[in-house]
Design an enzyme around this catalytic site. Structure first.
Site, short mmCIF file in Angstrom:
data_model
loop_
_atom_site.label_atom_id
_atom_site.label_comp_id
_atom_site.label_asym_id
_atom_site.label_seq_id
_atom_site.Cartn_x
_atom_site.Cartn_y
_atom_site.Cartn_z
N SER A 12 7.89 23.12 46.87
CA SER A 12 9.09 23.96 46.94
C SER A 12 9.56 24.37 45.55
O SER A 12 9.84 25.54 45.29
CB SER A 12 10.21 23.20 47.66
OG SER A 12 9.81 22.86 48.98
N ALA A 34 -2.87 19.42 44.13
CA ALA A 34 -3.87 18.47 44.62
C ALA A 34 -4.47 18.91 45.95
O ALA A 34 -5.63 18.59 46.25
CB ALA A 34 -3.23 17.08 44.76
N HIS A 469 13.20 13.46 53.75
CA HIS A 469 13.96 13.91 52.59
C HIS A 469 13.95 12.91 51.43
O HIS A 469 15.02 12.57 50.91
CB HIS A 469 15.42 14.20 52.98
CG HIS A 469 15.58 15.22 54.05
ND1 HIS A 469 16.71 15.32 54.84
CD2 HIS A 469 14.75 16.22 54.48
CE1 HIS A 469 16.57 16.31 55.70
NE2 HIS A 469 15.39 16.87 55.50
#
Length: 533
Positions: A12, A34, A469
């Site tokens: 993000s 990756a 999160h």
């Protein structure tokens, strides 16, 4: 293989940072990921998170250590391993957080991170395609943010019941005033997911000064005489060094960034010595301050139609697929949740402390498929947990996942708040008009009486899961546990910054994708300002 800037991690924040740093053509930028390219079609179909989470081609497949707060359970922690990172496999939910979150960061000594400071980067990032329009919503950014294309009666009735229970509607929880119930806003463009890769990298792919390297896992940062000069990456089983003329920027997420720092000799010296890693810079806060949102998932049986029964045979599934193919509408545009509520467990609070995710489907485990009955889920989480966990290297091999110790529900406040949230979910379900359509509470169920604190807490410990999160493991600040300063520069190492969810000193109130994109935008602006000097 030498560049002005190396951005490690195409998630993000990383996609936003790399795109902005390469935008004016003056600087060469390598974005190192990756995982692979975002060619899997399920990435771009909104409901595809069912197929990409738990898929080692797109998911790091992390798993926590057994956690005392979950009665000794270990749970999966999905994180994106593909261009777009977790924004390519998440539930598409767009939540900035509360204005007070960022003002709180500023009060901790992080100048430049108050709400008025970060709001311009939220608006710069987005194009808001819904109503209402306001000066706080972006109109020309790369990230498409849209109202949900799907609605269901059960979600509407839940909102009506919440209003009847004393809570209010909120037409735009991203305005800075979060409190109330409403439909989620989504990172959606038409009927397709708008990941950070699609928003930022797709328009930038033709730039000669932007180089995107996939299947390149970072082994460590090269640090010489107190300065980051490059990284060692592993491609096709071979190690190679990429050099940075100006800076290395870690955007590998709340697990990846601290792991790379520790593998590079930046972290708690005693912990590094246990793994045989020489300490380059003693920063005891690396991997500490781990915070996450833990969700409890009450489920109710309903006489209303839900996704459970809409997809319960191959013929219905075929019609849904055909509808999406022809019109990009219908259940395949569904985000992880439709409705939300940012509510207070105590009306005396200044801001909401719990968040609901209302899902017109239910399952014991999403991977097992929906229940056979028509049901919905009223998932609830505490937005600002006091409990903090930590990461620890399992070995000095970059391929080994670190140990993840979330330390959920370790404080009385966290326990009390989650139980209160579950009680509110059950009370709303017993309020008309929603109550008129509920035949049975499936979970916690009749065995856990309303008001039984101990039994409710034990049910939460037995069943709650992450809502994906993880934050805080390279926290921003100036205290002894801080890892980066307000310019996101790693303390004690020149030419090295971190920009992702790990820098949050305190987790934001809600889903974290939008704040991470903002962090990438703000990082790029700070780096370019320094370059101009």
């Amino acid at each position: 293989m030498e560049f002005d800037y190396l951005v490690i991690g195409a998630g993000s924040a990383g996609c936003a940072a790399a795109a902005r740093l390469s935008e004016d053509g003056r600087h060469s930028v390598a974005l190192v990921e990756a995982g692979g390219k975002d060619t899997n079609p399920w990435i771009h179909i909104p409901v595809g998170y069912f197929k990409t989470m738990g898929n080692p081609a797109t998911d790091w497949m992390y798993r926590t250590a057994p956690d005392p707060g979950l009665n000794g359970r270990d749970i999966p922690w999905p994180r994106g391993k593909v261009l777009g990172g977790s924004s390519s496999i998440n539930g598409l939910l767009y939540v900035r957080g509360q204005a007070e979150d960022f003002d709180g960061w500023r009060q901790l000594g992080n100048e430049g991170w108050g709400w008025d400071d970060v709001l311009p980067y939220f608006t710069k990032a987005e194009t808001w395609k819904g109503e209402p329009k306001s000066q706080d919503r972006g109109t020309a950014g790369p990230l498409s943010v849209s109202p949900t294309r799907l609605k269901r009666d059960v979600v509407d009735y839940w909102m009506d019941a919440a209003e009847a229970a004393g809570y209010r509607r909120n037409s735009d929880y991203n305005s800075g005033d979060q409190e109330g119930v409403g439909y989620f806003q989504l990172t959606l463009d038409g009927g397709r997911r708008c990941s950070s890769a699609r928003a930022y990298l797709k328009p930038a792919r033709g730039r000669k000064n932007l180089h995107i390297l996939t299947h390149a896992q970072t082994e460590r940062v090269v640090i010489a005489d107190g300065r980051a000069t490059g990284v060692v990456v592993n491609r096709n089983g071979q190690s190679e060094t990429l050099k940075a003329r100006r800076e290395v920027i870690l955007c590998a997420g709340a697990i990846g960034s601290p792991q790379i720092l520790m593998l590079s000799g930046v972290g708690n010296g005693a912990d590094l010595a246990e793994q045989g890693i020489e300490t380059v810079c003693h920063l005891p806060g690396v991997g500490r301050n781990l915070q996450d949102h833990l969700q409890a998932r009450p489920v109710f049986k309903t006489s209303l139609g839900t996704i459970n029964v809409e997809i319960n045979n191959l013929f219905k599934q075929g019609l849904i697929g055909l509808r999406y193919l022809l019109t990009q509408s219908g259940p395949m545009t569904m985000a992880a949740s439709l409705g939300t509520g940012f509510l207070k467990t105590d009306p005396r609070m200044a801001t909401p402390d719990i968040q609901f995710h209302i899902q017109p489907w239910s399952a014991d485990k999403p991977a097992d498929g929906p229940h056979k009955f028509s049901g919905f889920t009223a998932s609830v989480l505490q937005m600002r947990p006091e409990s903090t966990g930590h990461l620890k290297l399992a070995s000095k091999d970059f391929r080994d996942h670190p140990e993840i110790h979330p330390n959920y529900l370790a404080t009385e406040t966290d326990q009390r708040t989650l139980v209160a949230g579950i009680e509110i979910a059950r009370k709303i379900a017993r309020t008309s008009p929603l109550a008129d359509y509920i035949s049975e509470e499936h979970a916690p169920g009749a065995g856990v009486a309303l008001g039984d604190y101990a039994a409710t807490l034990d049910w939460a410990r037995d069943t709650s899961v992450t809502i994906y999160h993880p934050t805080g493991t390279c926290k921003m600040g100036r205290d002894s546990q801080a890892v980066v300063d307000p310019q996101l520069r790693v303390h004690g190492v020149d030419g090295l910054r971190v920009a992702d969810a790990s820098i949050m000193p305190v987790i934001t109130s809600g889903n974290t994708n939008a704040p991470c994109i903002m962090i990438g935008e703000k990082l790029a602006a700070m780096v370019l300002e320094d370059a101009g000097k």
